[in-house]
Write a protein that holds these residues in place. Structure first.
Motif, PDB file in Angstrom:
ATOM      1  N   ILE A 121       0.803  -1.221   0.000  1.00 25.78           N
ATOM      2  CA  ILE A 121       0.000   0.000   0.000  1.00 25.78           C
ATOM      3  C   ILE A 121       0.837   1.273   0.000  1.00 25.78           C
ATOM      4  O   ILE A 121       0.454   2.277  -0.609  1.00 25.78           O
ATOM      5  N   VAL A 122       2.000   1.249   0.658  1.00 22.59           N
ATOM      6  CA  VAL A 122       2.834   2.453   0.737  1.00 22.59           C
ATOM      7  C   VAL A 122       3.188   2.951  -0.663  1.00 22.59           C
ATOM      8  O   VAL A 122       3.685   2.202  -1.498  1.00 22.59           O
ATOM      9  N   GLY A 123       2.893   4.206  -0.911  1.00 23.18           N
ATOM     10  CA  GLY A 123       3.220   4.814  -2.191  1.00 23.18           C
ATOM     11  C   GLY A 123       2.255   4.508  -3.308  1.00 23.18           C
ATOM     12  O   GLY A 123       2.424   4.997  -4.435  1.00 23.18           O
ATOM     13  N   THR A 160      11.596   3.562   1.811  1.00 19.75           N
ATOM     14  CA  THR A 160      10.625   4.258   0.960  1.00 19.75           C
ATOM     15  C   THR A 160      10.232   5.588   1.572  1.00 19.75           C
ATOM     16  O   THR A 160      10.157   6.616   0.870  1.00 19.75           O
ATOM     17  N   PHE A 161       9.989   5.603   2.886  1.00 16.88           N
ATOM     18  CA  PHE A 161       9.648   6.843   3.573  1.00 16.88           C
ATOM     19  C   PHE A 161      10.776   7.870   3.436  1.00 16.88           C
ATOM     20  O   PHE A 161      10.537   9.047   3.139  1.00 16.88           O
ATOM     21  N   THR A 162      11.997   7.415   3.672  1.00 12.91           N
ATOM     22  CA  THR A 162      13.149   8.319   3.637  1.00 12.91           C
ATOM     23  C   THR A 162      13.360   8.900   2.243  1.00 12.91           C
ATOM     24  O   THR A 162      13.607  10.110   2.086  1.00 12.91           O
ATOM     25  N   GLU A 163      13.258   8.065   1.236  1.00 12.94           N
ATOM     26  CA  GLU A 163      13.433   8.536  -0.142  1.00 12.94           C
ATOM     27  C   GLU A 163      12.331   9.516  -0.535  1.00 12.94           C
ATOM     28  O   GLU A 163      12.591  10.507  -1.231  1.00 12.94           O
ATOM     29  N   ALA A 164      11.105   9.258  -0.082  1.00 15.10           N
ATOM     30  CA  ALA A 164       9.999  10.164  -0.377  1.00 15.10           C
ATOM     31  C   ALA A 164      10.206  11.528   0.274  1.00 15.10           C
ATOM     32  O   ALA A 164       9.937  12.571  -0.331  1.00 15.10           O
ATOM     33  N   CYS A 165      10.710  11.514   1.517  1.00 14.12           N
ATOM     34  CA  CYS A 165      10.988  12.776   2.214  1.00 14.12           C
ATOM     35  C   CYS A 165      12.086  13.565   1.504  1.00 14.12           C
ATOM     36  O   CYS A 165      11.991  14.796   1.360  1.00 14.12           O
ATOM     37  N   GLU A 197      20.114   3.774  15.956  1.00 15.21           N
ATOM     38  CA  GLU A 197      21.061   3.140  15.035  1.00 15.21           C
ATOM     39  C   GLU A 197      20.428   2.813  13.683  1.00 15.21           C
ATOM     40  O   GLU A 197      21.142   2.561  12.699  1.00 15.21           O
ATOM     41  N   THR A 198      19.107   2.839  13.622  1.00 13.14           N
ATOM     42  CA  THR A 198      18.417   2.557  12.356  1.00 13.14           C
ATOM     43  C   THR A 198      18.809   3.552  11.279  1.00 13.14           C
ATOM     44  O   THR A 198      18.837   3.220  10.085  1.00 13.14           O
ATOM     45  N   LEU A 199      19.130   4.779  11.690  1.00  6.82           N
ATOM     46  CA  LEU A 199      19.485   5.813  10.718  1.00  6.82           C
ATOM     47  C   LEU A 199      20.662   5.392   9.853  1.00  6.82           C
ATOM     48  O   LEU A 199      20.722   5.727   8.659  1.00  6.82           O
ATOM     49  N   GLN A 200      21.586   4.654  10.424  1.00  2.00           N
ATOM     50  CA  GLN A 200      22.775   4.228   9.674  1.00  2.00           C
ATOM     51  C   GLN A 200      22.407   3.307   8.514  1.00  2.00           C
ATOM     52  O   GLN A 200      23.117   3.260   7.510  1.00  2.00           O
ATOM     53  N   THR A 201      21.316   2.579   8.646  1.00  5.47           N
ATOM     54  CA  THR A 201      20.915   1.668   7.572  1.00  5.47           C
ATOM     55  C   THR A 201      20.150   2.382   6.462  1.00  5.47           C
ATOM     56  O   THR A 201      19.935   1.821   5.387  1.00  5.47           O
ATOM     57  N   LEU A 202      19.719   3.620   6.733  1.00  2.00           N
ATOM     58  CA  LEU A 202      18.922   4.361   5.763  1.00  2.00           C
ATOM     59  C   LEU A 202      19.749   5.353   4.948  1.00  2.00           C
ATOM     60  O   LEU A 202      19.275   5.854   3.917  1.00  2.00           O
ATOM     61  N   LEU A 203      20.941   5.641   5.410  1.00  4.82           N
ATOM     62  CA  LEU A 203      21.795   6.626   4.741  1.00  4.82           C
ATOM     63  C   LEU A 203      23.091   5.973   4.289  1.00  4.82           C
ATOM     64  O   LEU A 203      23.543   5.007   4.889  1.00  4.82           O
TER      65      LEU A 203
END
Length: 209
Positions: A121-123, A160-165, A197-203
């Motif tokens: 559903i996301v996106g 997906t959230f991070t890329e959309a932002c 620490e999740t931020l490290q996996t998104l960037l």
């Protein structure tokens, strides 16, 4: 098909009975109603019945005071249902209610299906649809801040959230509107508060040019 019309009538009657008998006695209808709901959703030739099946499913959930694993077994059908956005609103309410009612038992049994539902559903929906989808995200992260964040991360939803932002920040032509981005940022903030620490996996991000 007269048989399908009869089944739809039976589902409608059972919905009315469940509403009338209330939370104390509606579970006595499970042996008859749950197999009918499952059959209506599971078989492609019965998809004509899916709206009626979802309605009684939702009624049972709203009337339930505690989590019943028998009712919980139906949720395995949610992954396939989530491919059809026509049922998205009621399916999001069903999923939200399961998370709140079922707690850790439900999450342990159905984490994979929850991932599938959200990922489908996301996106893929308009902003109003995203608001309904966020009911599930909110329930998940409120009830399970760490586990819920891990589930969203492993399914690729956080990415997906991070890329959309980021696309919105750089004013990409196809970016999501601000009201959707606010919801995405809220979810990201909740996850990062519980697991920084999740931020490290998104960037870092790599955006399509």
């Amino acid at each position: 098909d007269q048989n399908l019309l009869l089944k739809r009538s039976v589902l409608t009657i059972l919905t009315c009975i469940a509403s009338l008998v209330g939370p104390e006695s509606c579970s006595v209808l499970y042996p008859l109603a749950l197999p009918m709901i499952d059959d209506s959703i599971a078989r492609e030739e019965n998809m004509f019945l899916s709206k009626s099946a979802l309605k009684i499913w939702w009624v049972f959930l709203r009337l339930s005071k505690t989590y019943d694993p028998l009712l919980g077994k139906l949720f395995v059908r949610a992954g396939e249902l989530s491919k059809d956005l026509e049922h998205m609103v009621i399916l999001m309410r069903v999923t939200e209610h399961y998370i709140i009612l079922g707690g850790a038992n439900f999450l342990n049994d159905h984490a994979t299906t929850i991932q599938r539902v959200i990922s489908n559903i996301v996106g893929e929906v308009r902003p109003r649809g995203t608001a309904y989808m966020f009911l599930v995200i909110e329930a998940l992260l409120r009830s399970f801040p760490v586990e819920g964040g891990s589930l969203l991360q492993s399914s690729g939803v956080l990415k997906t959230f991070t890329e959309a932002c980021a696309s919105n920040y750089f004013e990409d032509d196809k970016c999501e509107p601000d009201r959707v981005i606010v919801l995405y940022l809220t979810a990201l903030a909740r996850v990062l508060l519980s697991a920084p620490e999740t931020l490290q996996t998104l960037l870092p991000l790599t955006l399509a040019s």
